[in-house]
Design a protein around this motif. Structure first.
Motif: not given
Length: 269
Positions: A219-220, A191-194, A202-204, A173-174
């Protein structure tokens, strides 16, 4: 995460009950667009998110923007009008009155007409504006522990939607920060895949603002939802499904949770 409200939950509970009775009696009439696939799902197993296409968003935006722009501009224009009337003497006011009226008409008239048009189309002509999305954008699957990102890069050529599937634990998560027009930071979650260049923001889903609490809470929420060793997050949208998730059902049995905790709540609580 506050939706639906208890009032809406009671409405849909009543609707589904009446629908089941009408189907049993053979009197049910299918609603317009009832079978339209919106590619959205949020239950005890899956959170799947989709966006309306541009045409649909355009009419919804026109309705909302026109309404609020009109509400905001009316007092501003009234204050400007009174200030000019107070500051200018009578001969000067007579010379500028027609200009003020014309400017006010444009400033208030355009958003009013846009809002009214959007309202009429959205409320009374769904065949003009309502379109199903091509498919979902992403999916979190609690049952399989995976994240799916849907790819539309080749959709126009092949008609197929690509899928990237990876375990949830491989995503980091960022907090993403973008300046608004005044240069103030607007904070959102991504979220970015490692191990690849795949990711999603998730701005929308939750509009960015200048506080980090909402993105962190989201995120929680996602972590709690994907953790099958823990019960589902206790939010209104999950109440109808809690008994279908074994861990959640056992937790509710041990704690004595009221199965109608949210639906019977007063909206003002």
């Amino acid at each position: 995460m506050q939706d639906p409200s208890p009032e809406k939950m009671r409405y849909w509970e009543k609707f589904e009950k009446e629908k089941a009775e009408q189907k049993a009696n053979g009197t049910y009439i299918t609603r317009p667009f009832e079978h339209l696939e919106l590619h959205y799902r949020h239950d005890h197993e899956v959170i799947r998110h989709a966006q309306f296409p541009f045409k649909t968003q355009f009419w919804l935006f026109l309705k909302g923007w026109g309404k609020w722009a009109t509400i905001i501009l009316i007092p501003i224009m009234a204050l400007t009008h009174m200030t000019a009337l107070y500051k200018l003497n009578e001969p000067a006011w007579e010379l500028t009155k027609s200009l003020f009226i014309e400017v006010h008409s444009w400033f208030i008239g355009i958003p009013f007409i846009c809002g009214l048009t959007g309202h009429i189309v959205v409320e009374y002509f769904p065949r003009i504006w309502l379109r199903a999305p091509k498919g979902p954008l992403w999916e979190l699957n609690r049952r399989t522990g995976t994240v799916t990102i849907f790819d539309y890069k080749d959709f126009k050529k092949t008609g197929k939607i690509g899928e990237f599937i990876a375990p949830f634990y491989e995503f980091d998560a960022y907090i993403i920060t973008n300046p608004d027009r005044q240069g103030l930071p607007m904070i959102g979650l991504s979220l970015a895949h490692r191990y690849s260049n795949k990711g999603m923001n998730f701005n929308d889903m939750i509009a960015p603002d200048n506080l980090a609490q909402k993105p962190c809470a989201l995120w929680d929420f996602f972590q709690n939802f994907m953790d099958i060793s823990r019960p589902l997050p206790d939010v209104p949208v999950h109440e109808a499904y809690r008994h279908l998730d074994p861990v959640t059902a056992e937790y509710d049995r041990q704690t004595g949770r009221d199965p109608r905790y949210w639906i019977d709540m007063d909206n003002d609580v």
